[in-house]
Design an enzyme around this catalytic site. Structure first.
Site, PDB file in Angstrom:
ATOM      1  N   GLU A 174       0.820  -1.218   0.000  1.00  0.00           N
ATOM      2  CA  GLU A 174       0.000   0.000   0.000  1.00  0.00           C
ATOM      3  C   GLU A 174       0.851   1.264   0.000  1.00  0.00           C
ATOM      4  OE1 GLU A 174      -3.749   0.249   0.512  1.00  0.00           O
ATOM      5  OE2 GLU A 174      -3.679  -1.752  -0.353  1.00  0.00           O
ATOM      6  N   HIS A 246      -4.579   1.819   7.391  1.00  0.00           N
ATOM      7  CA  HIS A 246      -3.171   2.107   7.078  1.00  0.00           C
ATOM      8  C   HIS A 246      -2.493   2.594   8.362  1.00  0.00           C
ATOM      9  CE1 HIS A 246      -4.425   3.034   2.678  1.00  0.00           C
ATOM     10  NE2 HIS A 246      -3.800   1.874   2.694  1.00  0.00           N
ATOM     11  N   CYS A 364      -2.727  11.545   3.833  1.00  0.00           N
ATOM     12  CA  CYS A 364      -3.031  10.589   2.758  1.00  0.00           C
ATOM     13  C   CYS A 364      -2.898  11.244   1.388  1.00  0.00           C
ATOM     14  CB  CYS A 364      -4.462  10.076   2.877  1.00  0.00           C
ATOM     15  SG  CYS A 364      -4.834   9.277   4.422  1.00  0.00           S
TER      16      CYS A 364
HETATM   17  O1  SUG Z   1      -7.677   3.318   0.407  1.00  0.00           O
HETATM   18  N1  SUG Z   1     -10.393   5.528   0.605  1.00  0.00           N
HETATM   19  C1  SUG Z   1      -8.972   5.317   0.625  1.00  0.00           C
HETATM   20  C2  SUG Z   1      -8.334   6.223   1.640  1.00  0.00           C
HETATM   21  C3  SUG Z   1      -6.856   6.195   1.564  1.00  0.00           C
HETATM   22  C4  SUG Z   1      -6.220   6.881   2.697  1.00  0.00           C
HETATM   23  N2  SUG Z   1      -4.820   6.869   2.552  1.00  0.00           N
HETATM   24  C5  SUG Z   1      -3.956   6.747   3.569  1.00  0.00           C
HETATM   25  N3  SUG Z   1      -4.343   6.394   4.759  1.00  0.00           N
HETATM   26  N4  SUG Z   1      -2.717   6.953   3.328  1.00  0.00           N
HETATM   27  C6  SUG Z   1      -8.667   3.839   0.939  1.00  0.00           C
HETATM   28  O2  SUG Z   1      -9.402   3.234   1.724  1.00  0.00           O
HETATM   29  C7  SUG Z   1     -12.637   5.206  -0.278  1.00  0.00           C
HETATM   30  C8  SUG Z   1     -13.274   5.405  -1.619  1.00  0.00           C
HETATM   31  C9  SUG Z   1     -14.761   5.247  -1.595  1.00  0.00           C
HETATM   32  O3  SUG Z   1     -15.297   4.595  -0.705  1.00  0.00           O
HETATM   33  O4  SUG Z   1     -15.406   5.806  -2.528  1.00  0.00           O
HETATM   34  C10 SUG Z   1     -11.129   5.008  -0.374  1.00  0.00           C
HETATM   35  O5  SUG Z   1     -10.659   4.396  -1.292  1.00  0.00           O
END
Ligand code: SUG
Length: 448
Positions: A174, A246, A364
């Protein structure tokens, strides 16, 4: 040679929405189906970049990806014109259309993992594109991310962009969301956090553990890190089950500063000792315990997903999501961090609510790339943020983005045309050349 940390933010894409696509990401699950305002979301992202720049941080951008990803839907058996593919998918498998339409490339902390030239065996900056294979919608990102990063970090003298690791379970990766680089005059540590063990059964979790230990170790090898400068540590399974999908949901560090919740890692005291042994007394570690800040509140308010902005004098400013400032316990924790002294001199809040509603805070939205001046001046596209680029990007968003998008709109073939027109224009603004499939493969059928 001195480096500065460049924050590469993902520009929020024109199909930004709330698909409820990420089990284990509580905000994503909660906002499933809510109407979105992609234009406002993109402008919020640009506001954050402007703030980072004004604070003295180094800022750069990465472009959104073309969505809906009609090619992916064709691979899943939908045929005909683009319009027919969208129509049929919307009727027969709306969840797949949601996944194919996600603007999730905006969270560039997941785009890749990075090692600066000072740390790698060959003296070049290394980036390994994340395979993001745990979530279907995110698994669409790596091929385009690879092409974009190859374009931006094109100079083979200075940069190496590695392909994503094979997308098989023990190697699920990730990117930088599970990686923290800490440095003092005594040394440096690349802290790789993982949730899936290299061997043995997966921890019995309610929610998926996304990062494989074997993946983290492979990335460290690819980046030619010295073994004594890499530390591999397990995420606390209870933290993952509480919504820390994460590591950066419960921990963030930069330079000689690290703050974490006690639920972020297994054996937090041992981690603290291991870091102190390698980095000495210059390293400041601030730990929140559950009495001070319950893990549920830390996950809801995201203080640990703050961005740590490195100013030109080396001091740090915490740029927290406004939700972290609105929560009493979270605000008190951040104020304690500043009061304790150390590299963090200030904390301020920023509104990135459109991203927060999908579980993406300030941290993020950015990929950190430490660069020397020479490396920064050899970037292969116009991605460094300045007032002129800011103005052009705002005007571009105003021209092309809708101010309301619902799940029903995703099957509108007009939306696809709008996205392609917007991204064509953006690739010119950013001097990227043709990095998108739809620009390079004339055989692809179009909407009709
Ligand atoms: O991968 N949300 C992302 C958020 C990523 C956050 N990044 C870090 N923590 N670095 C994920 O879960 C949700 C999209 C939706 O539900 O439409 C989403 O993909």
């Amino acid at each position: 040679m001195a480096t500065r940390t460049y924050n590469f933010d993902g520009i929020v894409g024109p199909t930004h929405g709330y698909g409820g696509l990420s089990p284990g990401n509580l905000a994503s699950m909660r906002h499933r189906g809510a109407p979105a305002n992609p234009r406002a979301a993109a402008l919020q992202g640009l506001d954050k970049m402007r703030r980072v720049h004004d604070l003295g941080g180094c800022q750069a951008v990465l472009p959104p990806q073309p969505r809906p990803d009609v090619r992916w839907l064709r691979r899943l058996g939908f045929t005909g014109s683009d319009a027919a593919v969208l129509r049929r998918c919307s009727a027969e498998a709306p969840d797949l259309l949601r996944a194919a339409s996600s603007a999730s490339a905006m969270w560039t902390a997941n785009a890749a993992t990075v090692a600066p030239s000072s740390d790698s065996g060959d003296g070049r900056v290394h980036l390994t594109v994340a395979n993001l294979a745990t979530m279907a919608h995110r698994s669409l990102e790596p091929p385009t991310t690879f092409r974009v990063l190859r374009r931006v970090f094109a100079s083979a003298e200075h940069f190496v962009v590695h392909e994503p690791l094979p997308a098989v379970p023990p190697l699920f990766d990730e990117g930088a969301a599970n990686h923290t680089r800490l440095t003092t005059t005594q040394g440096r540590v690349h802290l790789f956090a993982w949730g899936r063990a290299a061997t043995g059964p997966d921890p019995q979790l309610r929610f998926p553990a996304r990062q494989g230990e074997l993946a983290s170790r492979a990335v460290a090898r690819l980046h030619q890190l010295r073994p004594e400068e890499a530390l591999f540590w397990q995420q606390n399974p209870a933290g993952i089950d509480a919504g820390a999908f994460h590591t950066d949901v419960l921990a963030v560090g930069e330079g000689a500063f690290f703050m974490m919740h006690e639920a972020a890692f297994v054996e937090p005291d041992a981690l603290r000792e291991a870091l102190a042994a390698r980095l000495g007394h210059e390293l400041q570690i601030v730990v929140a315990n559950s009495a001070e800040l319950p893990v549920a509140e830390a996950v809801a308010a995201y203080p640990f997903n703050s961005e740590l902005i490195e100013r030109s004098d080396g001091s740090l400013v915490i740029l927290a999501p406004q939700e972290a400032w609105q929560s009493d316990a979270s605000r008190a924790f951040l104020q304690r961090v500043v009061a304790e002294g150390g590299p963090v001199v200030d904390v301020e809040a920023i509104d990135v609510n459109a991203s927060m509603n999908n579980g993406g805070g300030p941290a993020c939205l950015r990929l950190r790339v430490p660069l020397t001046e020479t490396e920064a001046s050899s970037l292969g596209a116009r991605v460094t943020y300045d007032a002129a680029l800011d103005g052009e990007l705002r005007a571009w968003v105003q021209r092309h983005y809708r101010d309301r998008l619902t799940l029903e709109d995703l099957s509108d073939p007009e939306l696809l045309t709008e996205v392609h027109t917007a991204l064509d224009e953006l690739s010119e603004i950013l001097e990227l050349g043709s990095v998108y499939d739809f620009q390079t493969d004339p055989s692809a059928p179009n909407a009709s």
